[in-house]
Design a protein around this motif. Structure first.
Motif, mmCIF file in Angstrom:
data_model
loop_
_atom_site.group_PDB
_atom_site.id
_atom_site.type_symbol
_atom_site.label_atom_id
_atom_site.label_comp_id
_atom_site.label_asym_id
_atom_site.label_seq_id
_atom_site.Cartn_x
_atom_site.Cartn_y
_atom_site.Cartn_z
ATOM 1 N N LEU A 187 16.197 103.218 12.826
ATOM 2 C CA LEU A 187 14.971 103.985 12.666
ATOM 3 C C LEU A 187 13.943 103.426 13.635
ATOM 4 O O LEU A 187 13.706 102.213 13.677
ATOM 5 C CB LEU A 187 14.443 103.887 11.230
ATOM 6 C CG LEU A 187 15.219 104.642 10.150
ATOM 7 C CD1 LEU A 187 16.497 103.903 9.784
ATOM 8 C CD2 LEU A 187 14.379 104.809 8.888
ATOM 9 N N SER A 188 13.325 104.319 14.402
ATOM 10 C CA SER A 188 12.326 103.902 15.383
ATOM 11 C C SER A 188 11.227 104.944 15.445
ATOM 12 O O SER A 188 11.252 105.950 14.727
ATOM 13 C CB SER A 188 12.974 103.712 16.758
ATOM 14 O OG SER A 188 13.619 104.896 17.182
ATOM 15 N N GLU A 189 10.255 104.690 16.300
ATOM 16 C CA GLU A 189 9.100 105.570 16.428
ATOM 17 C C GLU A 189 9.532 106.956 16.874
ATOM 18 O O GLU A 189 10.315 107.114 17.803
ATOM 19 C CB GLU A 189 8.125 104.971 17.439
ATOM 20 C CG GLU A 189 6.834 105.735 17.608
ATOM 21 C CD GLU A 189 5.920 105.087 18.625
ATOM 22 O OE1 GLU A 189 4.852 104.592 18.242
ATOM 23 O OE2 GLU A 189 6.317 105.030 19.810
ATOM 24 N N GLY A 190 9.025 107.987 16.176
ATOM 25 C CA GLY A 190 9.365 109.356 16.503
ATOM 26 C C GLY A 190 8.221 110.079 17.171
ATOM 27 O O GLY A 190 7.294 109.470 17.719
ATOM 28 N N ALA A 191 8.260 111.426 17.093
ATOM 29 C CA ALA A 191 7.235 112.236 17.752
ATOM 30 C C ALA A 191 5.861 112.026 17.127
ATOM 31 O O ALA A 191 4.836 112.239 17.782
ATOM 32 C CB ALA A 191 7.620 113.715 17.683
ATOM 33 N N ALA A 192 5.822 111.614 15.857
ATOM 34 C CA ALA A 192 4.537 111.390 15.184
ATOM 35 C C ALA A 192 3.897 110.069 15.586
ATOM 36 O O ALA A 192 2.797 109.752 15.121
ATOM 37 C CB ALA A 192 4.732 111.419 13.666
ATOM 38 N N LEU A 193 4.575 109.269 16.441
ATOM 39 C CA LEU A 193 4.050 107.996 16.949
ATOM 40 C C LEU A 193 3.738 107.024 15.812
ATOM 41 O O LEU A 193 2.735 106.299 15.841
ATOM 42 C CB LEU A 193 2.805 108.223 17.817
ATOM 43 C CG LEU A 193 2.987 109.157 19.019
ATOM 44 C CD1 LEU A 193 1.696 109.274 19.796
ATOM 45 C CD2 LEU A 193 4.125 108.689 19.910
ATOM 46 N N ARG A 194 4.596 106.998 14.818
ATOM 47 C CA ARG A 194 4.456 106.044 13.720
ATOM 48 C C ARG A 194 5.653 105.113 13.733
ATOM 49 O O ARG A 194 6.814 105.545 13.826
ATOM 50 C CB ARG A 194 4.362 106.757 12.378
ATOM 51 C CG ARG A 194 3.145 107.664 12.246
ATOM 52 C CD ARG A 194 3.025 108.228 10.847
ATOM 53 N NE ARG A 194 2.752 107.181 9.869
ATOM 54 C CZ ARG A 194 2.738 107.371 8.546
ATOM 55 N NH1 ARG A 194 3.007 108.579 8.072
ATOM 56 N NH2 ARG A 194 2.464 106.389 7.728
ATOM 57 N N LEU A 195 5.370 103.818 13.622
ATOM 58 C CA LEU A 195 6.429 102.822 13.565
ATOM 59 C C LEU A 195 7.058 102.817 12.174
ATOM 60 O O LEU A 195 6.436 103.252 11.198
ATOM 61 C CB LEU A 195 5.869 101.447 13.902
ATOM 62 C CG LEU A 195 5.365 101.265 15.342
ATOM 63 C CD1 LEU A 195 4.711 99.902 15.500
ATOM 64 C CD2 LEU A 195 6.491 101.441 16.341
ATOM 65 N N PRO A 196 8.298 102.309 12.064
ATOM 66 C CA PRO A 196 8.966 102.327 10.755
ATOM 67 C C PRO A 196 8.171 101.657 9.644
ATOM 68 O O PRO A 196 8.119 102.166 8.522
ATOM 69 C CB PRO A 196 10.287 101.601 11.036
ATOM 70 C CG PRO A 196 10.545 101.849 12.475
ATOM 71 C CD PRO A 196 9.205 101.849 13.125
ATOM 72 N N LEU A 197 7.539 100.499 9.925
ATOM 73 C CA LEU A 197 6.795 99.810 8.881
ATOM 74 C C LEU A 197 5.437 100.453 8.617
ATOM 75 O O LEU A 197 4.775 100.111 7.633
ATOM 76 C CB LEU A 197 6.621 98.331 9.241
ATOM 77 C CG LEU A 197 7.915 97.520 9.304
ATOM 78 C CD1 LEU A 197 7.621 96.053 9.537
ATOM 79 C CD2 LEU A 197 8.743 97.699 8.039
ATOM 80 N N GLN A 198 5.020 101.376 9.478
ATOM 81 C CA GLN A 198 3.837 102.171 9.183
ATOM 82 C C GLN A 198 4.178 103.362 8.305
ATOM 83 O O GLN A 198 3.357 103.823 7.523
ATOM 84 C CB GLN A 198 3.182 102.652 10.487
ATOM 85 C CG GLN A 198 2.601 101.523 11.335
ATOM 86 C CD GLN A 198 2.121 102.014 12.690
ATOM 87 O OE1 GLN A 198 2.572 103.054 13.182
ATOM 88 N NE2 GLN A 198 1.220 101.270 13.310
ATOM 89 N N ALA A 199 5.416 103.843 8.446
ATOM 90 C CA ALA A 199 5.847 104.969 7.611
ATOM 91 C C ALA A 199 6.152 104.525 6.185
ATOM 92 O O ALA A 199 5.895 105.262 5.230
ATOM 93 C CB ALA A 199 7.084 105.637 8.227
ATOM 94 N N ALA A 200 6.696 103.330 6.019
ATOM 95 C CA ALA A 200 7.053 102.832 4.685
ATOM 96 C C ALA A 200 7.237 101.325 4.777
ATOM 97 O O ALA A 200 7.660 100.805 5.820
ATOM 98 C CB ALA A 200 8.332 103.494 4.180
#
Length: 1012
Positions: free
Chosen positions: A519-532
């Motif tokens: 899992l890595s940064e996607g189009a939303a420019l959020r890092l994995p630990l920012q997502a959850a």
């Protein structure tokens, strides 16, 4: 007996014709199969590309031309007509407009029903000043808007995204206060362009012709590129407002990939064709006695030498011609069936393969080669194959060995060399090596069999008799052994290469996705630990391992230019869970790598804990010297970092206050940055541009307690300085600073990694730069120093690239974040999931909380690699090659048996006369066949191992057209090999036994084959 021989000659001539037919069919099949595979690869590649990357687009930028839209439309359409059968899609786009007080994006696409899907309403019909009907494709909802000279009316709304790739029609990045501006599309670019209200406005006209993936074939790419170049020249002649863009580089890359596909198919199919011609030679040897008898008969009747040779060539020509024609027809039928199953038009494939000039030449070559082999086999004396002085075949074997050595000296070949055909030896390699092995076997078979016969003096007489007779006879038996060695060797190689390519797919997938998911940064420019938080990933399923991964770029001092490397931080314990780890990756095992990288105690940043309820912080500070700005570095509870500006100091004593974002509450303060105030930084930048003197802020700070509300957070005891900060000379908490705008001052607690080198696994090139003690000083992201100690050397590490250092994630992150918090934030999370729960985790990762990330699954990558048309075609051809080789081996055994019965009938009659009954004769024939099988299998296993090693070493490609990373490593499917060879031996011996049983069914002396 004479009648039996007369019948034997046409029958064995039929075998020759069958051999040539199968050889021609194999050649045609390989050509057709490679073309079908290349065509399917091209289609799949084009279908995966966005339309924008497979379209030709002519553009015209500016205000309307003097001749109106019609003139430039005719010119652009005429240019693009060379690039596709369908008319181009016409578009027009205006810059963002203010119409009636509203920002809008206005454009038009002709025949919008082809490109957009209606959600409501209908398609626009006309666009005139009094009523211009439009579709709304996005933005805030509107129904109509008016401007002097124009009234826009929304008659429908679209669903889904706009086909922006058909334009220059694109959306701007402007975001209005109430949301993005509406996107309005008219249905006729010519009508929208002609509106008087827009007559002086700049606009972009576009004409786009997408490439139809099902309409472009592999053999058409070169012509399409030539037509694109001609169209581009034609467009440039129309003036500077015109331009033409197209997927030139993409098409060139796809053409190269198709060339690789064709040559890879030749590589795996060429050996089969060589084996089939060897079968023709074996059959020709069986005809030698009959041919000699016929030659002698014609001589007795007065035939001259030229007539004799003309008769031999004519007979060989019609036999092999029939086979070549039959083979071509079989190949055409097979290619047509394969094309239909692959959903590829069979007619064009046949016209560009079997029915093409090259295809006809290949079939003719098989015919001529078959005829030449037949004549040579019939007219060559058997003694020529015995051990003796060097002959032509020996020189041929030496020449082949030299060619193979030359190919090996050139090194491994990748997609570029295969596509260009710069090394033609590669496509011929399996066949050449098989021929050389057959020649060597033919030269050594007789002596080895005689030697084996002497070793069986005390063995069963029947076995010794069979082996000795084979060794003494030479000629056809030695040729049969050579053929079986080549056949079994090619079959073993095909099975091994197939297993190697399949294993290579698994290894490549695991190299790209080391665990189960990345899992890595996607189009939303959020890092994995920012997502959850990390705990959320571990709760996806019981037993899930979630490993945060730090990835950075670094340099190391080296002679000349600095050496660049990837710095990878992976939890040491997770290294033991990496899939498909190979012993050639590193000099030590996975477990040893874990032991060398894992720190004695998991390090963590020291810092001052903030109360969970703290809404803000305050600091009383006394400044002596030029005021500066203070920024707190906070490690949040979820593991990332935030920076909170306390504010600017002032001369004397002041209290700085700053609010805390909710995410920072309960976090840990791990440092404070001392930097220039904004105005000073701007002045410094200005003087730097003008070449003036650098402004330096000098002074000292005396710090009071940092408080959160009324609660003390830290009194700065034990904190140390970094950067341009120095400890204060006066008693109490404080520091001195001297800022020049390039390096800030930093004040932080002591950390567990201070003064310690981080143990790493390094690639050989990076490890060679370390000192004798293994210490290497690196710079991460161009600024942050990192001292490492090389604890192990590895040639490869998954996802790390060519030059790398790998460290424990906590150790690396703590070291880098100590002096520059936030430098080493995990950019990826690797997940290892128990096998029975992967479907559950895959479904969970598609939910909104994780769908903002780029999710890569190892199973998906492996499935994609395995589904590539080239991969599937290669594996199928290898399977068929192995089966064909074993079937031909069985046919060769039966052919030798038939030849023995026909040519050695007198010898068998003598044995009968001496009292040897039919059972013993049957046993003798079966034992001879068994000896041939054992010898062929032994030599074939050795040849298969040599071929596997050569091809894998010299062709650095995986099952697809890309270079395999990690490189292929030889794997043998011993279960399949054992089953195949057992079936080969059993079927071959059983058929020979059945043949012998029929031949020796009578117990009457002197009657071989029974009968009255």
């Amino acid at each position: 007996m004479a009648a039996a021989r007369a019948r034997a000659r046409p029958g064995r001539g039929g075998l020759v014709a069958i051999g040539v037919a199968v050889a021609a069919a194999a050649l045609g099949g390989v050509a057709g199969g490679s073309t079908i595979t290349a065509d399917r690869s091209l289609r799949a590649a084009l279908e995966q590309l966005p339309v924008a990357q497979r379209s030709f687009t002519a553009t015209w930028l500016g205000t309307p031309p003097a001749g109106g839209y019609g003139r430039i439309d005719r010119a652009a359409t005429r240019a693009l007509s060379q690039l596709g059968p369908a008319p181009p899609a016409r578009t027009i786009a205006f810059p963002e407009l203010n119409l009636g007080g509203h920002l809008v994006e206005l454009g038009a696409i002709d025949s919008p029903g082809r490109w957009v899907r209606l959600r409501s309403g209908r398609l626009p019909r006309s666009c005139v000043p009094s009523r211009c009907e439009v579709l709304q494709a996005g933005g805030t909802r509107v129904s109509s808007m008016a401007e002097p000279g124009l009234r826009l009316v929304v008659v429908g709304r679209t669903a889904g995204a706009l086909p922006v790739t058909l334009a220059p029609l694109t959306r701007s990045s402007h975001q209005a206060k109430g949301g993005p501006p509406p996107v309005l599309l008219a249905g006729a670019p010519s009508q929208l362009s002609a509106l008087p209200v827009f007559s002086a406005l700049y606009r972009a006209y576009g004409w786009t012709t997408p490439i139809d993936p099902r309409g472009l074939h592999d053999w058409q790419i070169t012509g399409l590129l030539d037509r694109e170049a001609a169209a581009s020249r034609q467009v440039r002649l129309l003036g500077t407002p015109f331009g033409l863009t197209g997927p030139t580089n993409t098409l060139v890359d796809l053409r190269q990939a198709d060339s690789v596909a064709a040559r890879r198919m030749q590589l795996v199919g060429g050996g089969a064709a060589a084996l089939l011609l060897g079968f023709v030679l074996l059959a020709a040897a069986g005809l030698r006695r009959d041919a000699g008898t016929e030659w002698a008969r014609l001589e007795r009747h007065g035939a001259r030498l030229g007539q004799l040779w003309a008769f031999a060539w004519a007979e060989a020509a019609w036999i092999t011609l029939a086979g070549a024609v039959a083979g071509a027809l079989i190949a055409a039928a097979g290619v047509a069936i394969a094309a239909g199953r692959a959903d590829v038009a069979s007619g064009p494939v046949l016209r560009h393969t079997i029915a093409s000039g090259a295809g006809i030449a290949a079939i003719a070559g098989a015919w001529i080669a078959g005829a030449a082999i037949l004549v040579a086999g019939e007219r060559t004396a058997g003694v020529d194959l015995r051990l003796g002085p060097v002959r032509g075949l020996d020189l041929a074997a030496l020449a082949i060995a030299g060619a193979v050595a030359l190919a090996a000296a050139r090194g491994s070949a990748g997609s570029t060399s295969l596509a260009s055909g710069s090394d033609p030896l590669l496509a011929l390699l399996p066949g050449l090596v098989a021929v050389a092995a057959a020649i060597v076997t033919a030269r050594l078979a007789g002596p080895l069999l005689r030697l084996a016969g002497r070793g069986l003096r005390h063995g069963p007489p029947s076995v010794r008799l069979a082996v000795v007779s084979l060794g003494r006879e030479g000629g056809r038996p030695t040729l049969a052994v050579a053929f079986l060695v080549a056949g079994v060797g090619l079959a073993v190689f095909a099975v091994a290469y197939r297993a190697t390519l399949e294993q290579g797919e698994h290894d490549q997938a695991a190299f790209q996705v080391p665990l189960d998911y990345t899992l890595s940064e996607g189009a939303a420019l959020r890092l994995p630990l920012q997502a959850a938080p990390l705990s959320a990933y571990r709760r996806l399923a019981p037993g899930t391992l979630a490993a945060p991964v730090v990835r950075s770029a670094a340099t190391a001092p080296a002679p000349g230019l600095a050496a660049e490397a990837t710095v990878l931080g992976v939890p040491a314990g997770a290294i033991s869970s990496i899939r498909n780890w190979r012993s050639d990756f590193a000099s030590v095992s996975q477990a040893e790598l874990v032991r060398r990288l894992r720190p004695a105690a998991p390090p963590a940043l020291n810092g001052a804990r903030l109360p969970p309820a703290a809404a803000g912080v305050s600091l009383r500070v006394t400044t002596a010297g030029r005021p500066v700005s203070l920024v707190l570095a906070i490690e949040t509870r979820r593991g990332d970092f935030d920076h909170v500006t306390l504010g600017d100091t002032s001369r004397g004593t002041t209290t700085l206050r700053a609010p805390l974002p909710p995410a920072d509450r309960g976090g840990r303060i791990v440092g404070m940055t001392v930097t220039l105030r904004f105005n000073d930084a701007q002045a410094l930048a200005h003087q730097g541009i003008e070449g003036g003197l650098t402004i330096v802020a000098r002074g000292s700070l005396h710090l009071g307690r940092l408080r959160a509300g009324t609660a003390p957070v830290t009194d700065w005891g034990g904190w140390i300085t970094r950067g341009t900060a120095r400890p204060a000379t006066a008693p109490g908490a404080g520091l001195r600073y001297a800022l020049d705008g390039s390096v800030n001052g930093f004040y932080r607690p002591r950390q567990p990694t201070d003064g310690r080198a981080v143990p790493v696994v390094a690639s050989p090139g990076i490890a060679s730069l370390a000192g004798r003690d293994g210490i290497l000083h690196m710079t991460v992201e161009g600024a942050d120093p990192l001292t490492v100690r090389v604890a192990a050397v590895a040639d490869r590490f998954p996802t790390a690239g060519g030059a790398f250092v790998v460290a424990d994630e906590r150790d690396l992150a703590t070291t880098l974040n100590a002096d520059d918090p936030g430098t080493a934030t995990p950019a990826e999370v690797w997940l290892a999931v128990p096998p029975g729960r992967r479907a559950r985790v895959g479904a969970a990762l598609r939910k909104p909380s994780f769908s903002v990330l780029d999710v890569r699954s190892r199973e998906d990558v492996q499935s994609r690699l395995a589904s590539e048309p080239l991969a599937r075609g290669l594996l199928d051809v290898l399977a068929m090659s192995a089966l064909l080789a074993l079937v031909l081996g069985i046919a060769g055994l039966v052919l030798v048996c038939a030849a023995d019965l026909g040519d050695e009938r007198d010898h068998l009659v003598d044995l009968e006369a001496m009292g040897v009954g039919p059972p013993a004769l049957r046993r003798h024939l079966v034992l001879r066949a068994a000896a041939l099988v054992v010898t062929g299998i032994a030599g074939g296993l050795a040849l298969g191992a040599i071929l596997e090693r050569l091809v894998i070493d010299l062709v650095s490609l995986g099952a697809g057209a890309a270079t395999a990373e990690p490189p292929l490593r030889g794997v043998q499917d011993w279960a399949t090999v054992a089953a195949g060879l057992a079936a080969f031996a059993a079927c071959g011996v059983a058929l020979v036994w059945a043949f012998a049983r029929t031949a020796f069914r009578a117990a009457v002396p002197g009657r071989i084959g029974g009968g009255p």
